[in-house]
Scaffold this motif. Sequence first.
Motif, short mmCIF file in Angstrom:
data_model
loop_
_atom_site.label_atom_id
_atom_site.label_comp_id
_atom_site.label_asym_id
_atom_site.label_seq_id
_atom_site.Cartn_x
_atom_site.Cartn_y
_atom_site.Cartn_z
N VAL A 85 0.84 -1.20 0.00
CA VAL A 85 0.00 0.00 0.00
C VAL A 85 0.87 1.25 0.00
O VAL A 85 0.61 2.22 -0.73
N GLY A 86 1.94 1.25 0.79
CA GLY A 86 2.85 2.40 0.81
C GLY A 86 3.49 2.64 -0.54
O GLY A 86 3.57 3.78 -1.01
N GLY A 91 3.88 5.73 -5.51
CA GLY A 91 3.79 5.72 -6.97
C GLY A 91 2.73 6.67 -7.48
O GLY A 91 2.94 7.41 -8.45
N GLN A 92 1.58 6.70 -6.83
CA GLN A 92 0.53 7.63 -7.24
C GLN A 92 0.96 9.08 -7.03
O GLN A 92 0.64 9.94 -7.83
N ALA A 93 1.70 9.34 -5.98
CA ALA A 93 2.17 10.71 -5.72
C ALA A 93 3.13 11.16 -6.82
O ALA A 93 3.05 12.28 -7.31
N SER A 98 4.02 14.43 -11.57
CA SER A 98 4.55 14.61 -12.93
C SER A 98 3.44 15.06 -13.88
O SER A 98 3.68 15.86 -14.77
N ARG A 99 2.21 14.61 -13.69
CA ARG A 99 1.10 15.05 -14.53
C ARG A 99 0.79 16.52 -14.28
O ARG A 99 0.54 17.26 -15.21
N SER A 100 0.81 16.93 -13.01
CA SER A 100 0.50 18.33 -12.72
C SER A 100 1.61 19.24 -13.23
O SER A 100 1.35 20.37 -13.66
N ALA A 101 2.86 18.77 -13.23
CA ALA A 101 3.96 19.58 -13.76
C ALA A 101 3.80 19.75 -15.27
O ALA A 101 4.01 20.84 -15.81
#
Length: 108
Positions: A85-86, A91-93, A98-101
């Motif tokens: 889970v961690g 990975g999602q973070a 990277s998508r927001s950048a």
Amino acid sequence: MSAGAREGSTVTPRRRRATGRARAAWDPVGLAAAVADGFAMAAGVLQRVVRPGTWRRPVRREFLRVLDIAGPGSMPTVLAVAVLVGLGLVGQAFIGSSRSARTSRSRA
């Protein structure tokens, strides 16, 4: 003529079940009483559980045995799931950052 309509017949026609809005209205008093009964029962059980005299020796031994199995016995599984889970959250973070950048560069 139907069997229920004959003279002297003891058969009574069945009533249709109420459906939808025709059913009995919601009873808040009955619900509150049921919830209060549940809490009272739980309080009574907890009152008995915390008294050491109500636990006989075989019950105490069995409880400790089950705790020993459930606690340390399940730790490897719990740790493995926690690691997975961690890693998923990290990975999602990274993917989200990277998508927001990329999105902010394309808007500029």
